[in-house]
Scaffold this active site. Structure first.
Site, PDB file in Angstrom:
ATOM      1  N   LYS A   1     -13.502  -0.712   5.613  1.00  0.00           N
ATOM      2  CA  LYS A   1     -14.040  -1.608   4.585  1.00  0.00           C
ATOM      3  C   LYS A   1     -15.092  -2.539   5.167  1.00  0.00           C
ATOM      4  CE  LYS A   1     -10.172  -0.034   2.827  1.00  0.00           C
ATOM      5  NZ  LYS A   1      -9.748   0.657   1.660  1.00  0.00           N
TER       6      LYS A   1
ATOM      7  N   ASP B   1      -0.807  -5.289   9.652  1.00  0.00           N
ATOM      8  CA  ASP B   1      -1.806  -4.334   9.180  1.00  0.00           C
ATOM      9  C   ASP B   1      -3.011  -5.129   8.668  1.00  0.00           C
ATOM     10  OD1 ASP B   1      -3.227  -2.230   8.172  1.00  0.00           O
ATOM     11  OD2 ASP B   1      -1.807  -1.710   6.577  1.00  0.00           O
TER      12      ASP B   1
ATOM     13  N   TRP C   1       0.868  -1.173   0.000  1.00  0.00           N
ATOM     14  CA  TRP C   1       0.000   0.000   0.000  1.00  0.00           C
ATOM     15  C   TRP C   1       0.906   1.224   0.000  1.00  0.00           C
ATOM     16  CZ3 TRP C   1      -1.913   2.748   4.828  1.00  0.00           C
ATOM     17  CH2 TRP C   1      -2.939   3.658   4.527  1.00  0.00           C
TER      18      TRP C   1
END
Ligand SMILES: Cc1ncc(COP(=O)(O)O)c(C=O)c1O
Length: 394
Positions: free
Chosen positions: A244, A209, A130
């Site tokens: 999300k 993460d 990311w």
């Protein structure tokens, strides 16, 4: 003379810049597969029913400041979700969980904490990762390196192990718990076991993460990496988020959990993490955390969330299958197995930057230059157009 007179114009964020280009595109067939947001079969970002109900059930109340570490009902429920109801590390009082501004905030508070109270100065992120991992850890004062991760066939596991083995003791290693962004390739349970063992052997500091819990195989299996690190008895950090999984993107609802060696260490770390939060934004916001806490603690809302999350996960899986089939039907020149072999919201298509630029300029299909598309933005109405465009540039 202004103090800003020599300030340079920063390059646009690669993903948000793509959205700006998309909005300016006059094409009627355009499809935005750039940004990492789940969309339903009609192309809309859904308001989950569990969120809508939780919001109606929360009595409007005054909004004093929350404690620095957040809403206790929220942090307790998140800790249980992330570590499991019978986690020995939690029972032994070794886990500190604080509310943060989503996953990004958790990473930043964790990075600041590590820089302030430990000797850690180097971090390894996956290659690729990311985009914000590199920027965020650099800003927090870390030297950022990478470990190998990707081949078109899957995780470059041998090279990943070699890179971790070569890292100096004390190096922080950022690992994606599931739904790796951007590649969509995850470690298998056996590979996680090896990574857990190696980080212990080399005295590395895992920072897991988990931005997509529930999007790969389910809430419990997706957190398996965290359970494995917790079972190892060694210290590590975990950043988690409901952006999300509850569709609470704009509410910024996340958490940082720090696993320590003893309750005494946990208390000292908790006192220091308060300083990291206080000097960033003082205390977190109330509304999103109250909504998430309600969903996590009310059995009927929790069951509704599980069902809605399963629905999102299944829809992504169906779209992966549909994309693979449509690519074959459209005559895509290349291996289409990436679509179904990868998990989560993203796929690495293997298309080059030139091909991705052609997809945008000639067909109005927007993905990143590195070949990433958001499969969670595909739907029955656009998958054929996307596949035909990908076949045309292949
Ligand atoms: C790997 C990864 N980590 C963290 C985040 C942070 O998201 P948020 O701050 O909305 O939780 C994202 C979002 O795209 C991500 O992909």
């Amino acid at each position: 003379m202004s103090i800003f007179s020599s300030v340079e114009l920063a390059p646009a964020d690669p993903i948000l810049g793509l959205t700006e280009q998309f909005l300016a595109d006059a094409s009627t067939q355009k499809v935005n597969l750039g940004v990492g947001v789940y969309q339903d079969e009609t192309g809309r970002v859904p308001l989950l029913e569990c969120v809508r109900r939780a919001e109606t059930e929360i009595t409007p109340a005054p909004r004093p400041y929350l404690p620095i570490v957040g809403l206790p009902a929220y942090t307790g429920a998140v800790r249980e979700l992330v570590f499991g109801a019978d986690s020995p590390a939690v029972a032994e009082g070794r886990v500190t969980t604080v509310q943060t501004l989503s996953g990004t905030g958790a990473l930043k508070v964790g990075a600041d904490l590590l820089r302030a109270v430990t000797a850690a100065e180097r971090v390894l992120i996956s290659d690729p990762s990311w985009e914000n991992h590199r920027a965020l850890f650099t800003r927090a004062g870390f030297q950022v390196g990478t470990y190998a991760y990707y081949t078109p066939q899957g995780v470059a596991f041998d090279r990943l192990l070699a890179d971790l083995r070569a890292a100096a003791p004390g190096t922080v290693v950022v690992l994606h718990a599931c739904c790796h962004n951007p590649t969509g390739f995850d470690l298998t349970p056996a590979q996680w076991d090896q990574v857990v063992a190696l980080t212990a052997e080399r005295d590395l500091v895992p920072f897991v993460d988990m931005a997509y819990q529930g999007f790969a195989a389910g809430l419990v299996p997706d957190a398996a990496a965290i359970a494995r690190f917790a079972a190892s008895g060694r210290p590590f950090l975990a950043a988690t988020s409901f952006s999300k999984s509850m569709g609470l993107y704009g509410e910024r609802v996340g958490a940082l959990s720090i696993v320590t060696a003893s309750p005494d260490e946990a208390a000292r770390v908790a006192s220091q993490v308060k300083i990291a939060i206080r000097t960033n934004y003082s205390s977190p916001p109330t509304h999103g955390a109250a909504v998430a806490a309600r969903i996590l603690t009310d059995p009927s809302l929790r069951a509704m969330w599980d069902a809605e999350l399963t629905g999102m996960r299944d829809r992504i899986r169906q779209m992966r299958r549909a994309l693979a089939d449509a690519l074959v039907a459209a005559g895509f020149r290349g291996d289409v197995s990436f679509a179904t072999a990868q998990t989560g919201m993203f796929s690495y298509t293997g298309l080059s930057a030139e091909q991705m630029i052609r997809l945008r300029s000639e067909f109005g299909v927007y993905g990143t230059d590195r070949g990433r598309i958001c499969v969670a933005a595909l739907n029955p109405a656009n998958v054929g157009t996307v596949a035909a465009a990908m076949a045309a540039v292949s």
